[in-house]
Structures are given as structure tokens and as C-alpha cells.
Design an enzyme around this catalytic site. Structure first.
Site: not given
Ligand code: ATR
Length: 269
Positions: A66, A87, A127, A131, A156, A213
Site C-alpha cells: 500500500k 489501496n 494499532g 491499517a 509509534k 478490521m
Molecule cells: P499494518 O500496516 O498492516 O497495520 P504494521 O505496520 O506491521 O501492519 O502494524 C501492525 C500493528 O499491529 C502495529 O501497531 C503492531 O504494534 P507495534 O507497533 O507495537 O509492533 C500491532 N500488533 C501486532 N501484533 C500485535 C500484538 N500481538 N499485540 C498488540 N499489537 C500488535
């Protein structure tokens, strides 16, 4: 020959988008074909170039491309610029237009399919990845009373909060203790791994909607937690998927499909 569209991603074989767009085309009498396009992770641009050279008219873009789709385009919508992610790509001669319909998809699902008003409500978004980024500004435009962004890596969340137009709070999951929200949206990828973001108990206000989502045949860990916590309402991401597709279809074809009918169809499969 019918106009050609596809969803590009890696992986992409599991995508429901071809089914959705075929149903939209049938409904509206549009002459088009819509397939899947698997791009090697290091060859997004070359794969899109080849698709365009074959006469392709537009693409939906899914993980992990994306951000790259945004950089590939020559013209960005304000929604794609705000999200720094696209997207939807539309090809018109040499022009490559990029848009992001994820936020509109979520908002339309909330307002129209679920009948859940946002104005004056307290929103918690979980998150801080792509997304989450795509949906913040469209939600803020609906004037919630509060907007909180929580992330496992709080830095972040704070960076993302500073980059958007509008007042939002950002912090760690621990900062949610003792607080309540009317709408809790899971925009993490935790459900993909069968995991649950570390939410404290008691975050769901009376009458709250828990929205994941992601969608899955079974209940996601987040929606299971919400049910155990007594959240009044819950929804998975299938409605958002259909609504973002409807918005893309409109961008390409200038016609609005009946998305509710297609969502009903998908729920039966
Ligand atoms: P995308 O672009 O699809 O959102 P990404 O940039 O990898 O993918 O982001 C994934 C999100 O899910 C992040 O906010 C991540 O938290 P971190 O920034 O701390 O890595 C979150 N995430 C993934 N697994 C998680 C979990 N088990 N518990 C809580 N947050 C999670």
C-alpha cells in the site's frame, strides 16, 4: 475485450475482492473482468508496469504494497496523501491516480450497515500501522467526543498522532486502565497471529461496539475478549472490505453498486 482490473498483493490468492467486484459488475451491468495479481515482494512496480502494458485499467492494492502504490502514482487523492498509503490505483493513459478507500469503507460500514453513529462518541483505535493510519482522519471528520490511539510500541502511536490533523491522544495499553470507550476498533495485525492486544478489562462502555478490521470464519481473539467483557455489539471487517471495494468500483466506473446486497451474499458463503 472487457476492461481489466485486479487486486495486487503478496499473498493474494485468498482475497475475496474478485468475488465482490464480479458481483458489483453483474449488479450494475459493467463489462469488466477482475482477477488476482501476485507480485514478488521486490517487484511491485515491474508487475504493475506489465499489467498496464496489457491494458489493465485499475488495481486494488493489498499487503504489503500500500505504501509503494502511493509512491508509484503520479496523482494522489487527499485521502491517499493523508494515509501515505493507497489501496486503489486507476490508470488513464500515462496518468496513474492513487486513492485510499479504506477509511470511507470503515465509515460507511459503521454508519450504514451497522447504524452506529460516531458523532459525540468516545473512540479507541488499537494499532499504529498502515491499517490504523488510513482510518484516523475519516473518523475524526465525524466529530467523535474523544479519540484515543493505543499501541504496543507507544512511540509509534505518538508519532502517528502528531502527524494527523486533529486532536488525538496516544499512548500505551497500560494508559487505558480505568477508561471506557463507546467504539473500540482493532487495527492491529494481532488477530492474524491469533493474538489479543493487551487490553485492560473494563474498556467497553455500556452499549459499546467492538470492531475488528480482520475477518475470520470463526470469532477473532479480540471479538471473543469483547464478548467476555460484555461489549453490547460486535463486527468483523467483512463489511469494511465490501464498502472499500464499492468505493473503488465507483472511482473506476462512476457507478455505485448495492454494497449491502453483496455483503449479505458473502455472509451466506
Ligand atoms: P499494518 O500496516 O498492516 O497495520 P504494521 O505496520 O506491521 O501492519 O502494524 C501492525 C500493528 O499491529 C502495529 O501497531 C503492531 O504494534 P507495534 O507497533 O507495537 O509492533 C500491532 N500488533 C501486532 N501484533 C500485535 C500484538 N500481538 N499485540 C498488540 N499489537 C500488535
Amino acid at each position: 475485450m472487457p476492461d481489466q482490473y485486479a487486486v495486487i498483493g503478496n499473498p493474494v490468492a485468498h482475497s475475496k475482492s474478485p468475488l465482490i467486484h464480479a458481483a458489483f459488475a453483474r449488479q450494475t451491468g459493467q463489462d469488466l473482468v477482475y482477477g488476482t495479481l501476485l507480485a514478488p515482494k521486490d517487484a511491485f512496480a515491474a508487475t504493475v508496469d506489465a499489467f498496464r502494458a496489457r491494458g489493465g485499467r485499475g488495481l486494488n492494492v493489498t499487503l504489503p504494497f500500500k505504501g509503494e502504490a502511493c509512491r508509484y502514482a503520479s496523482v494522489l487523492s487527499s485521502r491517499a496523501r493523508a494515509a501515505q498509503a493507497a489501496n486503489t490505483l486507476k490508470f488513464d493513459g500515462a496518468a496513474i491516480f492513487a486513492d485510499n478507500t479504506d477509511g470511507a469503507g470503515l465509515v460507511n460500514d459503521l454508519l450504514h450497515n451497522l447504524g452506529f453513529a460516531i458523532a459525540g462518541r468516545r473512540i479507541l483505535l488499537l494499532g499504529a500501522g498502515g491499517a490504523a493510519r488510513g482510518v484516523i482522519e475519516p473518523l475524526l471528520l465525524l466529530q467523535p467526543a474523544q479519540f484515543m490511539l493505543a499501541n504496543r510500541t507507544p512511540d509509534k502511536a505518538q508519532q502517528l498522532a502528531q502527524s494527523v490533523h486533529g486532536a488525538i491522544e496516544a499512548g500505551a495499553y497500560a494508559a487505558l486502565a480505568g477508561r471506557q470507550f463507546d467504539l473500540v476498533i482493532n487495527a492491529t495485525s494481532a488477530s492474524l497471529a491469533g493474538e489479543l492486544p493487551p487490553l485492560p478489562s473494563g474498556v467497553f462502555a455500556r452499549g459499546a461496539l467492538a470492531y475488528d478490521m480482520m475477518y475470520d470464519k470463526g470469532e477473532t481473539p479480540f471479538l471473543a475478549f469483547a464478548r467476555e467483557q460484555g461489549a453490547a455489539l460486535s463486527a468483523d471487517g467483512l463489511g469494511m472490505l465490501v464498502e472499500q471495494a464499492a468505493e473503488s468500483f465507483f472511482i473506476w466506473r462512476g457507478v455505485r453498486p448495492d454494497s449491502a446486497a453483496v455483503l449479505k451474499l458473502l455472509r451466506q458463503i
